[in-house]
Design a protein around this motif. Structure first.
Motif, PDB file in Angstrom:
ATOM      1  N   LEU A   4      11.942  30.473 102.194  1.00  0.00           N
ATOM      2  CA  LEU A   4      12.490  31.064 100.983  1.00  0.00           C
ATOM      3  C   LEU A   4      13.919  31.560 101.180  1.00  0.00           C
ATOM      4  O   LEU A   4      14.784  31.340 100.332  1.00  0.00           O
ATOM      5  CB  LEU A   4      11.593  32.200 100.483  1.00  0.00           C
ATOM      6  CG  LEU A   4      12.035  32.877  99.178  1.00  0.00           C
ATOM      7  CD1 LEU A   4      12.148  31.870  98.038  1.00  0.00           C
ATOM      8  CD2 LEU A   4      11.062  33.992  98.808  1.00  0.00           C
ATOM      9  N   ARG A   5      14.197  32.211 102.290  1.00  0.00           N
ATOM     10  CA  ARG A   5      15.558  32.730 102.496  1.00  0.00           C
ATOM     11  C   ARG A   5      16.580  31.599 102.622  1.00  0.00           C
ATOM     12  O   ARG A   5      17.720  31.762 102.188  1.00  0.00           O
ATOM     13  CB  ARG A   5      15.595  33.646 103.708  1.00  0.00           C
ATOM     14  CG  ARG A   5      14.885  34.965 103.454  1.00  0.00           C
ATOM     15  CD  ARG A   5      15.079  35.976 104.559  1.00  0.00           C
ATOM     16  NE  ARG A   5      14.269  37.147 104.304  1.00  0.00           N
ATOM     17  CZ  ARG A   5      13.443  37.697 105.176  1.00  0.00           C
ATOM     18  NH1 ARG A   5      13.317  37.195 106.381  1.00  0.00           N
ATOM     19  NH2 ARG A   5      12.743  38.760 104.849  1.00  0.00           N
ATOM     20  N   CYS A  32      13.960  40.326  99.395  1.00  0.00           N
ATOM     21  CA  CYS A  32      13.017  39.323  99.905  1.00  0.00           C
ATOM     22  C   CYS A  32      12.382  39.869 101.185  1.00  0.00           C
ATOM     23  O   CYS A  32      12.843  39.573 102.289  1.00  0.00           O
ATOM     24  CB  CYS A  32      13.780  38.017 100.150  1.00  0.00           C
ATOM     25  SG  CYS A  32      12.755  36.623 100.605  1.00  0.00           S
ATOM     26  N   ASN A  35       9.500  36.014 104.310  1.00  0.00           N
ATOM     27  CA  ASN A  35      10.197  34.726 104.273  1.00  0.00           C
ATOM     28  C   ASN A  35       9.191  33.579 104.342  1.00  0.00           C
ATOM     29  O   ASN A  35       9.107  32.871 105.348  1.00  0.00           O
ATOM     30  CB  ASN A  35      11.198  34.656 105.435  1.00  0.00           C
ATOM     31  CG  ASN A  35      12.137  33.483 105.310  1.00  0.00           C
ATOM     32  OD1 ASN A  35      12.380  32.976 104.220  1.00  0.00           O
ATOM     33  ND2 ASN A  35      12.670  33.064 106.441  1.00  0.00           N
ATOM     34  N   SER A  69      14.319  38.950  93.154  1.00  0.00           N
ATOM     35  CA  SER A  69      13.336  39.747  93.868  1.00  0.00           C
ATOM     36  C   SER A  69      12.078  38.918  94.094  1.00  0.00           C
ATOM     37  O   SER A  69      11.645  38.186  93.206  1.00  0.00           O
ATOM     38  CB  SER A  69      12.996  41.000  93.059  1.00  0.00           C
ATOM     39  OG  SER A  69      12.019  41.761  93.739  1.00  0.00           O
ATOM     40  N   TYR A  70      11.536  39.047  95.287  1.00  0.00           N
ATOM     41  CA  TYR A  70      10.258  38.413  95.631  1.00  0.00           C
ATOM     42  C   TYR A  70       9.290  39.495  96.061  1.00  0.00           C
ATOM     43  O   TYR A  70       9.593  40.280  96.963  1.00  0.00           O
ATOM     44  CB  TYR A  70      10.466  37.393  96.751  1.00  0.00           C
ATOM     45  CG  TYR A  70       9.183  36.967  97.440  1.00  0.00           C
ATOM     46  CD1 TYR A  70       8.136  36.404  96.727  1.00  0.00           C
ATOM     47  CD2 TYR A  70       9.024  37.134  98.818  1.00  0.00           C
ATOM     48  CE1 TYR A  70       6.963  36.025  97.363  1.00  0.00           C
ATOM     49  CE2 TYR A  70       7.862  36.741  99.465  1.00  0.00           C
ATOM     50  CZ  TYR A  70       6.827  36.202  98.725  1.00  0.00           C
ATOM     51  OH  TYR A  70       5.659  35.822  99.349  1.00  0.00           O
ATOM     52  N   LEU A  79       8.218  36.574  91.357  1.00  0.00           N
ATOM     53  CA  LEU A  79       9.619  36.267  91.594  1.00  0.00           C
ATOM     54  C   LEU A  79      10.361  36.622  90.312  1.00  0.00           C
ATOM     55  O   LEU A  79       9.934  36.219  89.223  1.00  0.00           O
ATOM     56  CB  LEU A  79       9.822  34.784  91.919  1.00  0.00           C
ATOM     57  CG  LEU A  79       9.298  34.291  93.271  1.00  0.00           C
ATOM     58  CD1 LEU A  79       7.807  34.050  93.228  1.00  0.00           C
ATOM     59  CD2 LEU A  79      10.010  33.025  93.664  1.00  0.00           C
TER      60      LEU A  79
END
Length: 156
Positions: A4-5, A32, A35, A69-70, A79
């Motif tokens: 994700l990052r 986040c 990850n 934002s996660y 999300l």
């Protein structure tokens, strides 16, 4: 797939280039805490890129603030993509996911957006990610919330 990052890093570069092309600057705030790895990277890139690009295009000031934002969960991962733009008029909120609807109309030239972006976003979220998308908006803040089952997009 992709972490994700790493996906967010690509989106940040995209936002910087898009903002520059629009004669704007962008400040991207990312929350986040984990990850996760996803095999749905292309779907997520498409969805998030559309939401972020729309926010940049709608922004009326030189600097646009975008927040991502996660929040991992057990039933749903959340999300969010949020901006500090002019907001979406309340009368348009029910229409933004309808194919062909667009707020991007230049009445002096007749140029209009195709009005397919948010419809495709909704379709990808619901069918490829088995999730839900909603929006809340007022002047100075628009927030798109994606609720996605963890098993539908992240591995591990």
């Amino acid at each position: 797939g992709m972490y994700l990052r790493d996906l967010l890093s690509l989106l940040e570069k995209h936002c910087q280039i898009t903002a520059q092309d629009l004669g704007k600057t962008v400040r991207l705030e990312i929350h986040c805490p984990e990850n996760p790895y996803t095999a749905k990277a292309y779907v997520l890139l498409s969805v998030l890129r559309n939401l972020m690009t729309n926010a940049l295009e709608a922004g009326k000031t030189h600097e646009v603030l975008l927040r991502f934002s996660y929040e991992p969960g057990t039933a749903w991962d959340k999300l969010t993509v949020e901006d500090d733009g002019p907001g979406i008029p309340q009368e348009d909120l029910q229409e933004i996911f309808v194919p062909g609807f667009s707020t991007k109309i230049n009445y002096s030239t007749g140029e209009v957006s195709r009005g397919l972006g948010l419809n495709l976003v909704k379709d990808l979220v619901e069918h490829s990610l088995l999730g839900e998308i909603s929006v809340a908006s007022q002047p100075g803040n628009t927030c798109f919330l994606l609720k996605i089952p963890p098993d539908a997009w992240r591995e591990g």
